[in-house]
Design a protein around this motif. Structure first.
Motif, PDB file in Angstrom:
ATOM      1  N   THR A   1      13.542   5.536   3.359  1.00 27.81           N
ATOM      2  CA  THR A   1      12.298   4.931   3.297  1.00 27.81           C
ATOM      3  C   THR A   1      12.492   3.764   2.331  1.00 27.81           C
ATOM      4  O   THR A   1      12.129   2.710   2.709  1.00 27.81           O
TER       5      THR A   1
ATOM      6  N   VAL B   1      12.115   0.347   4.464  1.00 26.34           N
ATOM      7  CA  VAL B   1      10.719   0.113   4.295  1.00 26.34           C
ATOM      8  C   VAL B   1      10.441  -0.779   3.156  1.00 26.34           C
ATOM      9  O   VAL B   1      10.149  -1.825   3.089  1.00 26.34           O
TER      10      VAL B   1
ATOM     11  N   PRO C   1       0.853  -1.213  -0.087  1.00 28.89           N
ATOM     12  CA  PRO C   1      -0.062  -0.060   0.080  1.00 28.89           C
ATOM     13  C   PRO C   1       0.753   1.188   0.019  1.00 28.89           C
ATOM     14  O   PRO C   1       2.002   1.436   0.639  1.00 28.89           O
ATOM     15  N   ARG C   2       0.335   2.201  -0.737  1.00 32.17           N
ATOM     16  CA  ARG C   2       1.206   3.425  -1.031  1.00 32.17           C
ATOM     17  C   ARG C   2       1.204   4.176   0.603  1.00 32.17           C
ATOM     18  O   ARG C   2       2.330   4.998   0.682  1.00 32.17           O
ATOM     19  N   SER C   3       0.394   3.828   1.387  1.00 35.38           N
ATOM     20  CA  SER C   3       0.465   4.535   2.663  1.00 35.38           C
ATOM     21  C   SER C   3       1.687   4.104   3.649  1.00 35.38           C
ATOM     22  O   SER C   3       1.868   4.810   4.380  1.00 35.38           O
ATOM     23  N   LEU C   4       2.299   3.073   3.219  1.00 34.94           N
ATOM     24  CA  LEU C   4       3.564   2.714   3.973  1.00 34.94           C
ATOM     25  C   LEU C   4       4.673   3.606   3.663  1.00 34.94           C
ATOM     26  O   LEU C   4       5.168   3.961   4.539  1.00 34.94           O
ATOM     27  N   ASP C   5       4.737   4.174   2.031  1.00 32.19           N
ATOM     28  CA  ASP C   5       5.974   5.123   2.086  1.00 32.19           C
ATOM     29  C   ASP C   5       5.538   6.426   2.980  1.00 32.19           C
ATOM     30  O   ASP C   5       6.283   7.214   3.274  1.00 32.19           O
ATOM     31  N   GLU C   6       4.116   6.844   2.596  1.00 35.32           N
ATOM     32  CA  GLU C   6       3.738   7.942   3.618  1.00 35.32           C
ATOM     33  C   GLU C   6       4.003   8.107   4.855  1.00 35.32           C
ATOM     34  O   GLU C   6       4.423   9.092   5.618  1.00 35.32           O
ATOM     35  N   ALA C   7       3.596   6.715   5.414  1.00 32.84           N
ATOM     36  CA  ALA C   7       3.907   6.728   6.990  1.00 32.84           C
ATOM     37  C   ALA C   7       5.335   6.891   7.184  1.00 32.84           C
ATOM     38  O   ALA C   7       5.567   7.612   7.993  1.00 32.84           O
ATOM     39  N   SER C   8       6.025   6.180   6.484  1.00 34.47           N
ATOM     40  CA  SER C   8       7.647   6.521   6.695  1.00 34.47           C
ATOM     41  C   SER C   8       7.944   7.799   6.382  1.00 34.47           C
ATOM     42  O   SER C   8       8.753   8.416   7.243  1.00 34.47           O
ATOM     43  N   ALA C   9       7.395   8.497   5.551  1.00 36.97           N
ATOM     44  CA  ALA C   9       7.750  10.002   5.574  1.00 36.97           C
ATOM     45  C   ALA C   9       7.321  10.728   6.499  1.00 36.97           C
ATOM     46  O   ALA C   9       7.892  11.860   7.263  1.00 36.97           O
TER      47      ALA C   9
END
Lengths: 286, 299, 380
Positions: A200, A204, A183-191
């Protein structure tokens, strides 16, 4: 070479583990005949493999039936056969380097395809897949004429370049599929938690796609190890194992060929099983 | 996430969000593919219009090779022979593939993945190995003959299996079979069971259901499989060498390979590849139109 | 690494100065040709629990994402703690987010997940471990440090996501419909917990949801949004009791909408004519002059059956009489659908205080009353 083709034309992806799964629905169609017919076809599929493995243990020099005695002599001969050992060494080196090249190029392309929208995506996938869809002989002679024009001597490097090229799609398919699952949200969560893009990726994204990369790399190695159609045109004085076998076959069958061929089958089996397991791990644990 | 953007887009201020530019990523792979594949491909096609002058290649454009290919009766004959064998193999493999594909798609539940792996695995274990195994099987003292003798079907060994078109045909049927099974499986897997049930509910027997429902709907898969078989057969030189080997068994792949090998006439070889590529392209277009090729990843 | 946490002194200073925690100044966002957010201006107060409430596609999530830095505004400015964010990426904003699907890193343990932000900020290992423990205790999940997210239930994952965000002591916490995947009981419990956390931690919470009940329960203030705009900003009481537009009145709770013509206005109450059904008095609308055709909005629970109120309360009320069309029993209350002579249908909620079934039957004539102050006049 041919295995990637199966992946392109009709199956979803290449890695055996990633073959399409749908909710299985049982029917009673066809009765017992369907099962029997299927079993016979399976036998037909595996007949040559059985034969090769079987004959590698046969005591007679001639490949006649029935087999009169069993021996490990041919394997013993393999062990002392210099040329065979050299060719195995060469095949392994080529496989490792070609797989590495394919990993780098395939992963870069996978990210570009997954993370961005731009026109020309289908074109890129087409170019990557072309070496597989077109007959191997085309790839082989095309590269031969190219290297010749450049004045490059044929050597393991020309083979490596060819193998690396047609293996890209193996990595590409696996990594794109895996990236699509994240899910793209993983990248966003990391940022969101303070990681710039580089960190990231390492903390991740990479750990999560690593199994897919490995699975693809192992398949690439397996493919390279087996390959003969393209390699034939690009080989210098050193011979890979399949080419060595091909050369000896042209001169008539000698029995340790069966043993060498069995080794190829064994390496392929190990490669496919390992790759399969890695793909499954990625899907579950990731 | 609730919003539309699954992919970070370049914002109107021109600032890329969480990722570097796609072009930075693509530059290396595309350069590689262009240099090591597309350029060589183009170069190969150019060769068709050159000629050979003893050991060197004369680059003045000429149509001589094309004339040779068209004029010399050997080449069209070989092309036709290759095409016909490919067609025969295709038809046979369709028949062989259906039971397995249908079984795995519709009857197997728990072991589906294993069964599919069993179909795929032979592909990963070296075409060369499988091809030369047939040499063993088809020989006068080989397994096939022993079986026929033992079961009384023939009274003496048949020598016509090896070094013949029949032998090549049999070999091809076996080595290319998985390429027919897999796309057929994919398509059958997607076939809703309700269609089959409706067909039999409306009074059709198994054969009618097959002919009127299953077969037409399987077309894309069959086309994909045929594309593979044709493409592979038309480029193959290994089986003709191992299993063929006598007069009248040359296939186009073998002839092309010779031009780039012993015969050392690359331009002619390239010219011979042109009709092969043409035939394959036609198949590709047909298959694409019928929706047989993978849709690729989303995006 | 930029400071994600805001120091104590900075917070107190901000509170003293009364500076808003977040300022949105005329912020718009276009996706291609589609306008998702249309010129929003909003000040979020220090430490408040503000909810962006609206239907799908109203722009609430986009607005949240712009605060977080996952999208950039097409125009307008966003300031957090007085600093303009400009095009700063999320990793340089004093903001942390709880995502709708939690976005826990599947290959890391709970402890590693929670300490991720601290690692990125360079906090030393010993302190990290302590803060992680504290954060997990704060969300009441103390014993799961070694587990992986896949081994936790939805509710537990949600708390880990919360802990992972709060451990960094952000000035602002963004929550994107975090309770959506939980079952009803758990949701209700978590709503109260989130409210408590907001008080304990002191950070500003910006919450996005489409569930109006959730918004009413948790928020200090609610911004009701539709089609990229904020329609009304106020406390739950204000939004509920004094909706300014038809959309707000309709989106939150249930409302009766009656078309009326304005007859007269004495500055406090307005006389209106409900066509064919009688005359009523309503509360004067704020900021606009009552005239012509307007919509009278009155909530069903504000209307009482005539027989239920003592005479003293009835005086000065609006009264309407109609035919009882339907009675619907809904557990805590009973719905009465009354058809007025002019054709309008009025829904009345009557709390089921008495035991047993309603004494009324469909078809009979029924009179209802309600206080003019409960009736709002809306322009649209």
């Amino acid at each position: 070479m041919s295995a990637i083709r199966a992946g392109t034309l009709g199956s979803e992806t290449v890695a055996p583990a990633a073959l399409p799964q749908s909710a299985p629905a049982r029917t009673r169609r066809g009765g017992p005949w369907l099962g029997i017919a299927s079993a016979l076809v399976y036998l037909f599929l595996y007949l040559p493999l059985f034969v090769v493995v079987l004959y590698s243990f046969s005591a007679t020099k001639v490949n006649a039936w029935p087999i009169k005695g069993y021996t490990l002599d041919w394997y013993r001969e393999l062990l002392v056969d210099r040329d065979i050992q050299e060719s195995i060494r060469l095949s392994v080196i080529i496989g490792l380097v070609a797989a590495s090249i394919a990993v780098v190029l395939g992963t870069l392309t996978a990210f570009a395809l997954d993370r961005f929208n731009f026109p020309g995506k289908p074109a890129i996938r087409f170019f990557v897949v072309m070496p597989i869809v077109l007959p191997g002989i085309v790839t082989g002679v095309a590269m031969l004429s190219f290297f010749s024009m450049l004045g490059w001597q044929l050597s393991k490097w020309t083979i490596i370049i060819a193998h690396g090229t047609f293996c890209i799609t193996l990595i590409l398919n696996n990594v794109v599929a895996r990236l699509g699952q994240l899910p793209r949200s993983l990248d966003e969560a990391s940022a969101d938690l303070g990681a710039p893009p580089g960190r990231t990726f390492w903390r991740v994204t990479f750990p999560l796609i690593r199994p897919a990369i490995l699975a693809g790399a192992i398949l690439a190695f397996t493919l390279s190890f087996d390959e003969v159609v393209v390699t034939f045109f690009l080989t210098g004085r050193e011979k890979t194992l399949p080419l060595l076998i091909w050369g000896r076959l042209r001169q008539g069958i000698s029995p340790e060929i069966n043993a060498a061929a069995t080794i190829i089958v064994a390496v392929s089996l190990a490669g496919v099983l390992l790759s399969n397991r890695l793909s499954k791990q990625a899907a579950i644990g990731g | 996430m609730a919003t539309a953007t699954a992919v970070p887009t370049l914002d109107t201020r021109g600032e890329a969000r969480l990722n570097p530019s796609p072009f930075a990523l693509l530059v290396t792979p595309m350069a590689w593919i262009s240099v090591f594949y597309l350029v060589p491909l183009g170069l190969l096609l150019l060769h068709a219009f050159w000629s050979v002058d003893y050991l060197t290649i004369d680059r003045t454009p000429t149509l001589d090779n094309l004339r040779t290919v068209a004029g010399n009766p050997l080449y069209p004959t070989v092309l036709l022979r290759t095409f016909l064998i490919a067609a025969a193999v295709t038809l046979t493999d369709v028949v062989l593939a259906f039971p397995i594909a249908f079984f795995i798609a519709k009857r197997a539940t728990r072991h589906r993945e294993l069964l599919l792996m069993l179909v795929v695995f032979p592909l990963w274990s070296s075409y060369l190995v499988r091809a030369f195994a047939w040499k063993t099987i088809l020989g006068t003292n080989g397994i096939l003959n022993s079986f026929l003798l033992a079961s009384g079907i023939v009274s003496e060994p048949v020598s016509a299996f090896l070094y013949s078109k029949t032998g090549m045909y049999i070999t091809y049927c076996q080595v290319w079979l998985p390429f027919m099974i897999l796309p057929l499986y994919t398509i059958l897997d997607r076939l809703p069971n309700s269609l089959l049930e409706a067909a039999s509910d409306l009074g059709g027997n198994a054969w009618q259901t097959f002919r009127r429902v299953i077969l037409p709907l399987s077309m894309p898969g069959l086309l994909a499989g045929s594309l593979s078989v044709f493409s592979l057969t038309m480029g193959d030189y290994i089986t003709p060498s191992l299993i063929g080997g006598s007069a009248g068994t040359e296939l186009i792949g073998g002839i092309v390979a010779d031009q780039f090998g012993m015969a050392n006439n690359w331009p002619l070889g390239a010219a011979l590849i042109l009709p092969v590529l043409a035939i394959i392209s036609v198949f590709l277009l047909l298959a694409n139109k019928a929706g047989a090729l993978g849709r690729g990843e989303a995006g | 690494m930029a400071q994600l946490a805001v120091s104590e002194s900075a917070w107190s200073e901000a509170r003293l100065l009364g500076r808003p925690s977040i300022e949105l100044r005329d912020v718009s966002k276009y996706f291609g040709d589609v306008q998702a957010v249309n010129g929003i201006s909003l000040d979020v107060r220090q430490g408040e629990f503000l909810t962006l409430l609206g239907p799908s596609g109203c722009g609430k999530t986009t607005t949240l994402r712009m605060i977080g830095g996952f999208e950039l505004p097409s125009s307008g400015e966003i300031l957090i703690e007085g600093e303009a964010m400009g095009d700063r990426p999320p990793y340089r904003r004093p903001v942390n987010t709880v995502f709708q699907n939690y976005a826990l890193f599947p290959h890391m343990t709970v402890a590693q997940n929670v300490s991720y932000g601290l690692e990125m900020a360079g906090v030393p290992k010993v302190e990290r471990q302590k803060r992680v423990q504290d954060a997990l205790a704060m969300v009441r999940l103390p014993h799961v440090e070694r587990r992986k997210p896949a081994e936790l239930s939805g509710g537990q994952q949600q708390r880990v996501a919360l802990a992972r965000a709060l451990v960094n002591r952000p000035a602002v916490l963004l929550l994107d419909e975090p309770l959506g995947a939980l079952d009803l009981k758990l949701r209700k419990a978590m709503q109260l917990e989130l409210k408590q956390l907001n008080r304990e931690v002191g950070a500003t919470f910006v919450y996005v949801t489409h569930d109006q009940e959730e918004a009413l329960t948790m928020s200090d203030r609610i911004a009701v949004m539709n089609e990229g705009r904020i329609l009304q900003l106020g406390t739950p009481g204000e939004i509920y009791e004094r909706p300014r537009t038809r959309f707000v009145a309709d989106f939150i709770g249930q409302t009766n909408f009656l078309e009326v013509d304005v007859d007269g206005w004495d500055g406090i109450t307005v006389d209106v004519d409900l066509r064919g059904s009688g005359r009523l008095r309503a509360r004067a609308p704020e900021g606009i002059q009552p005239q012509g055709r307007m919509t009278l909005a009155v909530r069903p629970e504000k209307i009482s059956l005539l027989g239920d109120l003592p005479g003293s309360e009835v005086a000065g009320s609006n009264g309407l009489t109609g035919r009882l069309d339907e009675i619907v029993y809904v557990g805590t209350h009973t719905q009465y659908l009354i058809r007025l002579p002019g054709g309008q249908v009025l829904t009345v909620y009557r709390q089921n205080r008495a035991v047993g079934e309603s004494e009324h039957t469909a078809g009979e004539s029924l009179s209802v009353v309600f206080n003019p102050q409960s009736a709002a006049l809306l322009a649209d």
